[in-house]
Design an enzyme around this catalytic site. Sequence first.
Site: not given
Ligand code: AMP
Length: 114
Positions: A31-32, A87, A93-94, A100, A102
Amino acid sequence: MTEKTVFKRIIDREIPAKIVYEDQWCMAFEDIKPVAPTHLIVIPKKEIPSANQISQEDEAIVGHLFVAMRTIAERLGLDGGYRVVTNCGPDAGQEVMHLHFHMLAGRKFSWPPG
Ligand code: AMP
């Protein structure tokens, strides 16, 4: 045509990611914005927007993601355990509309989650 999600762009190698696992059906990358010492994003290569769009024909893919996570945990030596979170939708909070998980490890996690 709808725009590709950031995760689809990672699958297509259009943007870089620190990929830690990949096979025919899925991939996992760092994760970034990590919230734990180990914070991976585990995704199917098939574009499924969220858990709420998983169909019966996706059952094998979703099961495969969990087997892949177990393999990743073994390879990374996540002996203390790990937390898997998905999420789904705005209240959860998606942010990225590509299913995906986590995969979080390396510290204690509280319950209930925030
Ligand atoms: P969520 O949709 O809220 O479950 O989380 C999306 C996740 O994707 C977040 O934790 C972001 O930090 C992660 N994210 C977004 N863009 C990137 C990327 N380019 N590389 C890695 N992780 C990412």
